[in-house]
Design a protein around this motif. Structure first.
Motif, PDB file in Angstrom:
ATOM      1  N   ASP A 133      -6.225  23.616  56.724  1.00 22.11           N
ATOM      2  CA  ASP A 133      -5.155  22.783  56.181  1.00 22.11           C
ATOM      3  C   ASP A 133      -4.226  23.621  55.318  1.00 22.11           C
ATOM      4  OD1 ASP A 133      -6.159  20.514  57.366  1.00 22.11           O
ATOM      5  OD2 ASP A 133      -7.138  19.762  55.558  1.00 22.11           O
ATOM      6  N   VAL A 134      -2.923  23.380  55.452  1.00 17.09           N
ATOM      7  CA  VAL A 134      -1.902  24.044  54.646  1.00 17.09           C
ATOM      8  C   VAL A 134      -1.289  22.968  53.738  1.00 17.09           C
ATOM      9  CG1 VAL A 134       0.295  25.291  54.696  1.00 17.09           C
ATOM     10  CG2 VAL A 134      -1.454  25.764  56.446  1.00 17.09           C
ATOM     11  N   PRO A 135      -1.702  22.926  52.462  1.00 17.00           N
ATOM     12  CA  PRO A 135      -1.213  21.871  51.561  1.00 17.00           C
ATOM     13  C   PRO A 135       0.205  22.141  51.087  1.00 17.00           C
ATOM     14  CG  PRO A 135      -2.619  23.385  50.346  1.00 17.00           C
ATOM     15  CD  PRO A 135      -2.661  23.823  51.793  1.00 17.00           C
ATOM     16  N   LEU A 136       0.926  21.060  50.756  1.00 21.44           N
ATOM     17  CA  LEU A 136       2.232  21.191  50.127  1.00 21.44           C
ATOM     18  C   LEU A 136       2.047  21.111  48.616  1.00 21.44           C
ATOM     19  CD1 LEU A 136       3.012  20.501  53.109  1.00 21.44           C
ATOM     20  CD2 LEU A 136       5.185  19.815  52.122  1.00 21.44           C
ATOM     21  N   LEU A 137       2.597  22.102  47.907  1.00 24.53           N
ATOM     22  CA  LEU A 137       2.401  22.228  46.466  1.00 24.53           C
ATOM     23  C   LEU A 137       3.753  22.229  45.753  1.00 24.53           C
ATOM     24  CD1 LEU A 137      -0.222  25.139  46.525  1.00 24.53           C
ATOM     25  CD2 LEU A 137      -0.666  22.666  46.508  1.00 24.53           C
ATOM     26  N   ASP A 138       3.811  21.545  44.616  1.00 29.86           N
ATOM     27  CA  ASP A 138       5.033  21.491  43.817  1.00 29.86           C
ATOM     28  C   ASP A 138       5.197  22.824  43.087  1.00 29.86           C
ATOM     29  OD1 ASP A 138       7.245  20.708  42.369  1.00 29.86           O
ATOM     30  OD2 ASP A 138       6.266  19.004  41.397  1.00 29.86           O
ATOM     31  N   GLY A 139       6.331  23.485  43.324  1.00 28.44           N
ATOM     32  CA  GLY A 139       6.574  24.775  42.680  1.00 28.44           C
ATOM     33  C   GLY A 139       7.949  24.817  42.041  1.00 28.44           C
ATOM     34  N   ASN A 140       8.023  25.237  40.781  1.00 33.37           N
ATOM     35  CA  ASN A 140       9.337  25.229  40.114  1.00 33.37           C
ATOM     36  C   ASN A 140      10.222  26.397  40.548  1.00 33.37           C
ATOM     37  OD1 ASN A 140       8.031  27.242  38.729  1.00 33.37           O
ATOM     38  ND2 ASN A 140       7.845  26.096  36.812  1.00 33.37           N
ATOM     39  N   HIS A 141       9.727  27.248  41.480  1.00 34.91           N
ATOM     40  CA  HIS A 141      10.554  28.340  42.013  1.00 34.91           C
ATOM     41  C   HIS A 141      11.365  27.898  43.240  1.00 34.91           C
ATOM     42  CE1 HIS A 141       6.921  28.377  44.443  1.00 34.91           C
ATOM     43  NE2 HIS A 141       7.458  29.226  45.295  1.00 34.91           N
ATOM     44  N   VAL A 142      11.153  26.645  43.686  1.00 29.39           N
ATOM     45  CA  VAL A 142      11.826  26.166  44.896  1.00 29.39           C
ATOM     46  C   VAL A 142      13.174  25.552  44.524  1.00 29.39           C
ATOM     47  CG1 VAL A 142      11.637  24.657  46.906  1.00 29.39           C
ATOM     48  CG2 VAL A 142       9.568  25.686  45.923  1.00 29.39           C
ATOM     49  N   THR A 143      14.227  25.957  45.249  1.00 31.63           N
ATOM     50  CA  THR A 143      15.570  25.424  44.995  1.00 31.63           C
ATOM     51  C   THR A 143      16.145  24.841  46.288  1.00 31.63           C
ATOM     52  OG1 THR A 143      16.757  27.440  45.593  1.00 31.63           O
ATOM     53  CG2 THR A 143      15.981  27.287  43.308  1.00 31.63           C
ATOM     54  N   ASP A 144      17.265  24.146  46.145  1.00 31.16           N
ATOM     55  CA  ASP A 144      17.971  23.680  47.352  1.00 31.16           C
ATOM     56  C   ASP A 144      19.356  24.320  47.430  1.00 31.16           C
ATOM     57  OD1 ASP A 144      19.236  22.211  45.393  1.00 31.16           O
ATOM     58  OD2 ASP A 144      18.780  20.247  46.259  1.00 31.16           O
ATOM     59  N   ASP A 145      19.452  25.570  46.968  1.00 29.64           N
ATOM     60  CA  ASP A 145      20.702  26.330  47.084  1.00 29.64           C
ATOM     61  C   ASP A 145      20.902  26.833  48.510  1.00 29.64           C
ATOM     62  OD1 ASP A 145      20.889  26.024  44.344  1.00 29.64           O
ATOM     63  OD2 ASP A 145      20.015  27.994  43.911  1.00 29.64           O
ATOM     64  N   THR A 146      19.811  27.236  49.143  1.00 30.01           N
ATOM     65  CA  THR A 146      19.856  27.793  50.488  1.00 30.01           C
ATOM     66  C   THR A 146      18.487  27.563  51.122  1.00 30.01           C
ATOM     67  OG1 THR A 146      20.355  29.782  51.783  1.00 30.01           O
ATOM     68  CG2 THR A 146      19.159  30.107  49.723  1.00 30.01           C
ATOM     69  N   GLY A 147      18.382  27.748  52.443  1.00 29.18           N
ATOM     70  CA  GLY A 147      17.081  27.557  53.114  1.00 29.18           C
ATOM     71  C   GLY A 147      16.866  26.125  53.525  1.00 29.18           C
ATOM     72  N   THR A 148      15.654  25.601  53.293  1.00 29.35           N
ATOM     73  CA  THR A 148      15.292  24.264  53.774  1.00 29.35           C
ATOM     74  C   THR A 148      14.760  23.359  52.672  1.00 29.35           C
ATOM     75  OG1 THR A 148      13.017  24.935  54.245  1.00 29.35           O
ATOM     76  CG2 THR A 148      14.634  25.247  56.019  1.00 29.35           C
ATOM     77  N   GLY A 149      14.578  23.913  51.461  1.00 29.32           N
ATOM     78  CA  GLY A 149      13.945  23.163  50.377  1.00 29.32           C
ATOM     79  C   GLY A 149      12.447  23.358  50.359  1.00 29.32           C
ATOM     80  N   PHE A 150      11.938  24.194  51.264  1.00 32.47           N
ATOM     81  CA  PHE A 150      10.511  24.532  51.312  1.00 32.47           C
ATOM     82  C   PHE A 150      10.359  26.048  51.317  1.00 32.47           C
ATOM     83  CE2 PHE A 150      10.664  20.361  53.416  1.00 32.47           C
ATOM     84  CZ  PHE A 150       9.704  19.677  52.667  1.00 32.47           C
ATOM     85  N   VAL A 151       9.302  26.544  50.688  1.00 30.28           N
ATOM     86  CA  VAL A 151       9.055  27.975  50.624  1.00 30.28           C
ATOM     87  C   VAL A 151       7.668  28.287  51.168  1.00 30.28           C
ATOM     88  CG1 VAL A 151       8.860  29.982  49.098  1.00 30.28           C
ATOM     89  CG2 VAL A 151      10.625  28.272  48.659  1.00 30.28           C
ATOM     90  N   HIS A 152       7.627  29.153  52.159  1.00 29.36           N
ATOM     91  CA  HIS A 152       6.393  29.697  52.727  1.00 29.36           C
ATOM     92  C   HIS A 152       5.622  30.374  51.593  1.00 29.36           C
ATOM     93  CE1 HIS A 152       4.076  32.898  54.624  1.00 29.36           C
ATOM     94  NE2 HIS A 152       5.041  33.786  54.471  1.00 29.36           N
ATOM     95  N   THR A 153       4.339  30.035  51.462  1.00 34.05           N
ATOM     96  CA  THR A 153       3.551  30.483  50.316  1.00 34.05           C
ATOM     97  C   THR A 153       2.326  31.265  50.781  1.00 34.05           C
ATOM     98  OG1 THR A 153       4.402  28.622  49.051  1.00 34.05           O
ATOM     99  CG2 THR A 153       2.383  29.663  48.222  1.00 34.05           C
ATOM    100  N   ALA A 154       2.365  32.571  50.540  1.00 32.59           N
ATOM    101  CA  ALA A 154       1.277  33.481  50.913  1.00 32.59           C
ATOM    102  C   ALA A 154       0.760  34.122  49.631  1.00 32.59           C
ATOM    103  CB  ALA A 154       1.784  34.541  51.885  1.00 32.59           C
ATOM    104  N   PRO A 155      -0.307  33.559  49.044  1.00 37.18           N
ATOM    105  CA  PRO A 155      -0.734  33.985  47.712  1.00 37.18           C
ATOM    106  C   PRO A 155      -1.150  35.454  47.612  1.00 37.18           C
ATOM    107  CG  PRO A 155      -2.315  32.450  48.666  1.00 37.18           C
ATOM    108  CD  PRO A 155      -1.111  32.446  49.557  1.00 37.18           C
TER     109      PRO A 155
END
Length: 193
Positions: free
Chosen positions: A100-122
């Protein structure tokens, strides 16, 4: 209808400049400060990657730009989409990434560009590591393995924590770009991802 069932089978769209980090993906970050919608493709050119009937969850502010980049000719916003608590399949699930790949709230995510989601590889990025470790305690009771994979060794080669790519090189012996990006992109394309 039920919003959760509307979201079943929808795709969360991420973009990354480093496809070789996808085997290390363990989560997708979103922002609770951004409004998201569920969008359906109504018309697209023949042979297009985004096809009629496919559904995407996108930041509302970025949907037009994403659909234009995806060469979608017509689309509709079907519903509001709250990413909180959602879980995705990994895009390479068929290769052995069947967790499972959970969706996590992150304050580094913006809606300036991209999709509003950030691929997260810890294992690859500082912000990715921080959002993953901050959420680990809540993820474990949900049955999510919070171990950070060791996907790339000190020589720039994929380890066996990157099934399907083991031995492929992010960097070669000369410190130049290896074949890892191309290998991962090819695997994503083959799976329609």
């Amino acid at each position: 209808g039920n919003v959760m069932s509307d979201l079943l089978g929808a795709n969360v769209v991420i973009w990354t400049t480093t496809p070789w980090t996808i085997p290390g993906n363990r989560a997708i970050s979103f922002s609770s400060k951004i409004s998201y919608g569920l969008y359906e493709v109504q018309q697209a050119p023949d042979g297009n990657w985004a096809t009629k009937g496919e559904r995407y969850i996108l930041a509302d502010k970025l949907a037009d730009a994403v659909m234009a980049a995806a060469k979608v000719e017509a689309f509709a916003r079907i519903a509001d989409a709250d990413p909180n608590g959602l879980v995705c399949d990994h895009p390479l699930a068929a290769l052995g990434y069947s967790f499972d790949v959970p969706l996590l709230d992150g304050n580094h995510v913006t809606d300036d560009t991209g999709t509003g989601f950030v691929h997260t590889a810890p294992g690859h990025g500082r912000e990715d590591f921080d959002v993953w470790t901050a959420n680990a305690r809540e993820l474990e009771p949900r049955g999510i393995n919070t171990t950070i994979p060791y996907t790339v060794d000190e020589n720039g080669a994929f380890t066996d924590h990157a099934p399907g790519f083991t031995g492929s090189r992010v960097l070669n012996d000369k410190g130049e770009k290896g074949d890892a990006n191309e290998s991962v992109i090819k695997a994503l394309v083959e799976r329609g991802m």
